[in-house]
Motif scaffolding. Structure first.
Motif, short mmCIF file in Angstrom:
data_model
loop_
_atom_site.label_atom_id
_atom_site.label_comp_id
_atom_site.label_asym_id
_atom_site.label_seq_id
_atom_site.Cartn_x
_atom_site.Cartn_y
_atom_site.Cartn_z
N SER A 73 1.19 -0.98 -0.40
CA SER A 73 -0.19 -0.36 -0.11
C SER A 73 0.82 1.37 -0.03
O SER A 73 2.32 0.94 0.03
N ASP A 170 5.72 13.23 -2.16
CA ASP A 170 4.51 12.22 -2.79
C ASP A 170 4.36 12.44 -4.13
O ASP A 170 3.14 13.74 -4.40
N THR A 194 -2.49 2.68 -5.44
CA THR A 194 -4.05 2.74 -5.14
C THR A 194 -4.61 3.39 -6.34
O THR A 194 -5.59 2.93 -6.33
C1 LIG Z 1 -3.83 7.74 -0.56
C2 LIG Z 1 -2.13 8.39 -0.69
C3 LIG Z 1 -1.55 8.00 -0.11
C4 LIG Z 1 -1.89 6.00 1.07
O1 LIG Z 1 -2.10 5.39 -0.01
P1 LIG Z 1 -2.51 3.76 0.78
O2 LIG Z 1 -2.44 3.22 -0.85
O3 LIG Z 1 -4.26 4.55 0.54
O4 LIG Z 1 -1.75 3.21 1.46
C5 LIG Z 1 -1.09 8.39 0.00
N1 LIG Z 1 -0.30 9.31 -0.45
C6 LIG Z 1 -0.95 10.17 -0.80
C7 LIG Z 1 -1.29 11.33 -1.61
C8 LIG Z 1 -2.23 10.10 -1.20
O5 LIG Z 1 -3.83 10.19 -1.91
#
Ligand SMILES: *Cc1c(COP(=O)(O)O)cnc(C)c1O
Length: 377
Positions: A73, A170, A194
């Motif tokens: 994840s 990120d 995801t």
């Molecule tokens: C969803 C998300 C995460 C976490 O990811 P998961 O796959 O839900 O564990 C981290 N950063 C951002 C910007 C997200 O949208």
């Protein structure tokens, strides 16, 4: 090779003696050895599996990194990144982050002795002022979730390079199709696969990508030791999703711009945050550092009652967390993704009871407008 082509052909097929067009799913936990002190290159699937390796090479190619790691994840990937730090280390992070990252920093990293300071990273002077002798890394999300604030990656990278810090970005919201942080000087890219990379709201995944050998070695060790690696089947689903990344994002962006413009014309909508609108404060910076604006919109409505009415009345649009898939989804950050963040921080960032976030999917824009029209009425 252009990025659109890389999405389909960016990773070399190594096991192709049948001519299969699709990469095989190597659904195995372990591998036999040809002899003592001999290996086929694969020993145990936590360490590496051919399907996952194909995906990791693909992600590395897309992000222009030398190494990528696939996790179960996005949060597993972010947790593994934080494992590089030691007690006493300090991190500077954006103050408008994915709620799960804030929870990780406040409850797990802090317990492990790592202190995270949150500043508005759109303002480089605030980052500079937060630097301490113990600062080891800067962690940014750009654009941020849900307020869509943009940070100057090149500007922060100059600061991290001068001070010998690690810059992690990120890149979930824009993906390598629109933004490649390593090329702008970042050291690590983080993804929730995801979202857009998988693209179909059906698989959880996360990635870390780097172009630094020292960091790659540490992360590979953490990955195999802590074990949150992506399964062969989910790796295959990611590979399949990424084949259409470019075409999905181009269309999602087009629909998002049309929807953002339509929302702006609605009397019950007070404000629209979409980076692709020339009125967005970071429109010029975005144009300079990215090749597109993505498919995420947040907007404020006249009252809490209207926000709740929209969530209850949408029929085609799903009232659900998550983003980046082919289905358009709407969320209420105040009570969902950001519920764990203290009230005063939420409100200071504009995450209040009238804010809604829309992840634009691949439906026809007229059907989306009709659904929103019905729910606003
Ligand atoms: C969803 C998300 C995460 C976490 O990811 P998961 O796959 O839900 O564990 C981290 N950063 C951002 C910007 C997200 O949208």
């Amino acid at each position: 090779m252009k990025l659109t082509t890389k999405c389909i052909h960016g990773s070399e097929k190594k096991y192709d003696n049948t001519g299969a067009v699709s990469v095989p799913i190597f659904q195995t936990a372990t591998f036999t050895h040809p002899g003592v002190e001999q290996s086929t290159g694969y020993d145990y699937s936590r360490l590496q599996n051919p399907t996952r390796e194909h995906l990791e090479n693909l992600i590395a190619a897309l992000e222009e990194g030398t190494e990528a790691l696939a996790f179960s994840s996005g949060m597993a990937a972010t947790s593994a990144f934080m494992e590089m730090l030691s007690p006493g280390d300090h991190v500077i992070a954006s103050d408008d982050l994915y709620g799960g990252s804030v929870r990780l920093f406040e409850h797990i990293s802090r317990k492990n002795g790592v202190v995270v300071t949150h500043v508005n990273t759109s303002d480089l002077a605030q980052i500079e002022a937060a630097l301490r002798p113990t600062t080891k890394a800067i962690f940014i999300e750009t654009p941020t979730n849900p307020m869509l604030q943009v940070t100057d990656i090149l500007g922060v990278a100059q600061m991290t390079q001068k001070n010998g810090l690690i810059l992690a970005v990120d890149n979930t919201f824009l993906t390598p199709y629109f933004q490649r942080p390593l090329a702008l000087g970042a050291d690590v890219v983080i993804h929730s696969g995801t979202k857009y990379l998988g693209g179909h709201n059906d698989t959880l995944a996360g990635f870390l990508v780097t172009n630094r050998d020292d960091i790659a070695e540490k992360l590979r060790f953490i990955h195999k030791t802590t074990g949150a690696c992506l399964s062969p089947f989910d790796s295959w689903l990611m590979i399949r999703g990424i084949k259409t990344l470019a075409v999905r994002l181009r269309q999602q962006e087009k629909t998002a711009l049309a929807l953002a413009e339509w929302l702006q014309s609605q009397p019950l909508v007070k404000a629209v945050h979409y980076i692709g609108l020339p009125s967005h404060p970071s429109y010029a910076l975005s144009k300079a550092q990215t090749s597109g604006f993505g498919g995420m919109i947040s907007f404020e409505v006249e009252s809490e009652a209207i926000a709740k009415q929209i969530l209850e009345r949408v029929a085609l649009i799903g009232f659900a967390e998550s983003l980046g898939g082919v289905e358009t989804l709407i969320t209420y950050p105040y009570l969902q993704t950001h519920a764990d963040i203290p009230e005063e921080h939420r409100c200071a960032k504009g995450i209040n009871k009238t804010l809604l976030r829309l992840s634009v999917g691949l439906e026809d824009v007229n059907d989306l407008i009709a659904d929103l029209t019905n729910s606003l009425a």
